[in-house]
Design an enzyme around this catalytic site. Sequence first.
Site, mmCIF file in Angstrom:
data_model
loop_
_atom_site.group_PDB
_atom_site.id
_atom_site.type_symbol
_atom_site.label_atom_id
_atom_site.label_comp_id
_atom_site.label_asym_id
_atom_site.label_seq_id
_atom_site.Cartn_x
_atom_site.Cartn_y
_atom_site.Cartn_z
ATOM 1 N N CYS A 96 38.443 38.936 36.071
ATOM 2 C CA CYS A 96 38.269 39.111 34.520
ATOM 3 C C CYS A 96 37.385 39.383 33.122
ATOM 4 C CB CYS A 96 39.289 38.118 33.628
ATOM 5 S SG CYS A 96 40.993 37.716 33.713
HETATM 6 N N1 LIG Z 1 43.685 36.269 37.483
HETATM 7 C C1 LIG Z 1 43.026 35.618 36.206
HETATM 8 O O1 LIG Z 1 43.335 35.139 35.937
HETATM 9 C C2 LIG Z 1 43.807 36.846 35.202
HETATM 10 C C3 LIG Z 1 44.069 35.910 33.277
HETATM 11 C C4 LIG Z 1 44.788 36.765 32.894
HETATM 12 C C5 LIG Z 1 44.432 38.293 32.586
HETATM 13 N N2 LIG Z 1 44.882 38.812 34.154
HETATM 14 C C6 LIG Z 1 44.811 40.797 34.266
HETATM 15 O O2 LIG Z 1 46.423 40.209 34.443
HETATM 16 C C7 LIG Z 1 46.413 41.620 36.052
HETATM 17 C C8 LIG Z 1 46.983 41.041 36.899
HETATM 18 O O3 LIG Z 1 46.047 40.151 37.580
HETATM 19 P P1 LIG Z 1 45.826 38.942 38.869
HETATM 20 O O4 LIG Z 1 44.906 38.468 38.833
HETATM 21 O O5 LIG Z 1 47.590 38.335 38.742
HETATM 22 O O6 LIG Z 1 45.997 40.296 40.129
HETATM 23 P P2 LIG Z 1 46.097 40.141 41.897
HETATM 24 O O7 LIG Z 1 45.386 40.915 42.236
HETATM 25 O O8 LIG Z 1 45.900 38.796 41.978
HETATM 26 O O9 LIG Z 1 47.286 40.324 42.073
HETATM 27 C C9 LIG Z 1 48.526 41.709 41.766
HETATM 28 C C10 LIG Z 1 48.858 42.103 42.402
HETATM 29 O O10 LIG Z 1 49.917 42.988 42.194
HETATM 30 C C11 LIG Z 1 50.407 43.402 43.032
HETATM 31 N N3 LIG Z 1 50.514 45.367 42.652
HETATM 32 C C12 LIG Z 1 49.632 46.107 43.213
HETATM 33 N N4 LIG Z 1 50.366 47.479 42.782
HETATM 34 C C13 LIG Z 1 51.137 47.050 41.866
HETATM 35 C C14 LIG Z 1 52.103 48.192 42.057
HETATM 36 N N5 LIG Z 1 52.457 49.031 41.735
HETATM 37 N N6 LIG Z 1 54.165 47.656 42.037
HETATM 38 C C15 LIG Z 1 53.886 46.153 42.769
HETATM 39 N N7 LIG Z 1 53.112 45.357 42.467
HETATM 40 C C16 LIG Z 1 51.811 45.669 42.567
HETATM 41 C C17 LIG Z 1 49.218 43.498 44.243
HETATM 42 O O11 LIG Z 1 49.939 44.137 45.757
HETATM 43 C C18 LIG Z 1 49.255 41.937 44.120
HETATM 44 O O12 LIG Z 1 49.929 41.152 44.598
HETATM 45 C C19 LIG Z 1 45.202 42.318 35.456
HETATM 46 O O13 LIG Z 1 45.111 43.053 34.534
HETATM 47 C C20 LIG Z 1 44.324 40.850 35.307
HETATM 48 O O14 LIG Z 1 43.247 41.261 34.174
HETATM 49 C C21 LIG Z 1 44.356 38.136 35.101
#
Ligand SMILES: NC(=O)c1ccc[n+]([C@@H]2O[C@H](COP(=O)([O-])OP(=O)(O)OC[C@H]3O[C@@H](n4cnc5c(N)ncnc54)[C@H](O)[C@@H]3O)[C@@H](O)[C@H]2O)c1
Length: 410
Positions: A257
Amino acid sequence: MSIGIVGLGYVGLPLAVSFAEAGEQVIGVDVDHGRVAELTSGHSPIEDIPDERLQAVLGSIQFTTRTVELHEAEAILVCVPTPLTRNREPDLGPLQSAAQALAGVVRRDQLIVLESTTFPGTTRGHMVPMLEESGLRAGEDFALAFSPERVDPGRTDYTLRTTPKVVGGLTPACTERAVEVYGRVCDHVVKVSTPEVAELSKLLENIFRSVNIALVNELAILADRMDIDIWEVIDAAATKPYGFTRFDPGPGMGGHCLPVDPFYLAWKAREYDLSTEFIELAGKVNQYMPYFCMDKIERALNDAHKPVRDSRVLLLGVSYKAGVGDIRESPALKIIQLLRKSGADVRYHDPHVPELVEHDLRSVSLDDLDVDLVVIVTAHPSVDHEAIVERAPAVLDLRGSTRHLGATQL
Ligand SMILES: NC(=O)c1ccc[n+]([C@@H]2O[C@H](COP(=O)([O-])OP(=O)(O)OC[C@H]3O[C@@H](n4cnc5c(N)ncnc54)[C@H](O)[C@@H]3O)[C@@H](O)[C@H]2O)c1
């Protein structure tokens, strides 16, 4: 009726499990076949969701790579990554491919919510046109909203249920639909007037942290030069009961993030002839921290009459924050790179990170502390730092976690 989740990572998986625990049928979609297979077998790659918790709801969740399975879902929550390109510009690739796939399955009266962190205007300007390729109208035929995820990996005092959830729909009716769905897993849903307000509120939260961490990091560098204990300064300032929020210095910012999200807004601001100075400056200060830490390491070795070259340096904790195994953008990786460039013999210990494949390193045992310097980069609660301070020839603590010991090695 079921709840669909697209993207089963740090954000999507806890959401899927929470809805299943609330009694909903859930369909979890991910493009990663390996992840889908792993989850289907009851193994969770996300530390916040232990295997037992996932296994307890496996009967209510169907994991799949096929977006088409979402056609019958009542609501679809999109949690795909929003990274930066090599040029540090927003990479909407995963979001676009998810939206394109959804355009093929969206049906009348469905609710679609974007949860991924992104710049204001993404829901309206990017999601709407792609989803309307379906021939259906957003806000009329199907509902669309933005609701930022606030998950904080490793945190246990606040959960999805007890953390208020902000929701901004394309229309008031879209907002009401989203409020009702999230109300099943969150105690407090906060309505805002538009998706743009919701999108920017998430970025404000992250930029607030990034800027304050940079401020305290810059003061830490100054305090180091002035030979003042920054931790004692912060402890003193934090006694003020109002108008001060505590932030602690550290080796730099990591995770998915803070090193990424603020630049989504900086990029968007340029379209409005504005350079967001605070965001850029905070990024600059925080990116410099591993170099400052490297300088501290050199000085610590110098005090022991040792050059960096061939010195054995053990890094304690390589994930970006305490208690989790996430190494994305972790400053420890930069420190390893800098140490190796100077010829140091680097090793690390991290109970959450068994190996660093890209650095060809595996976590070593702490039984043998035959090293020249131990550097506490991330202070995991499960590591007995006191015992290490007692046994190691020299310890450099970048987190201030052992300062109460008053040991001479520090
Ligand atoms: N990790 C955190 O603490 C956190 C906190 C708040 C917000 N976010 C936001 O949430 C979002 C996701 O983050 P995350 O940490 O969960 O990411 P992540 O990388 O852990 O997980 C994302 C998942 O999405 C899948 N993916 C990618 N493209 C795809 C598609 N087209 N269709 C289906 N699945 C797909 C990937 O294979 C992966 O498993 C981001 O925008 C991030 O900024 C993350």
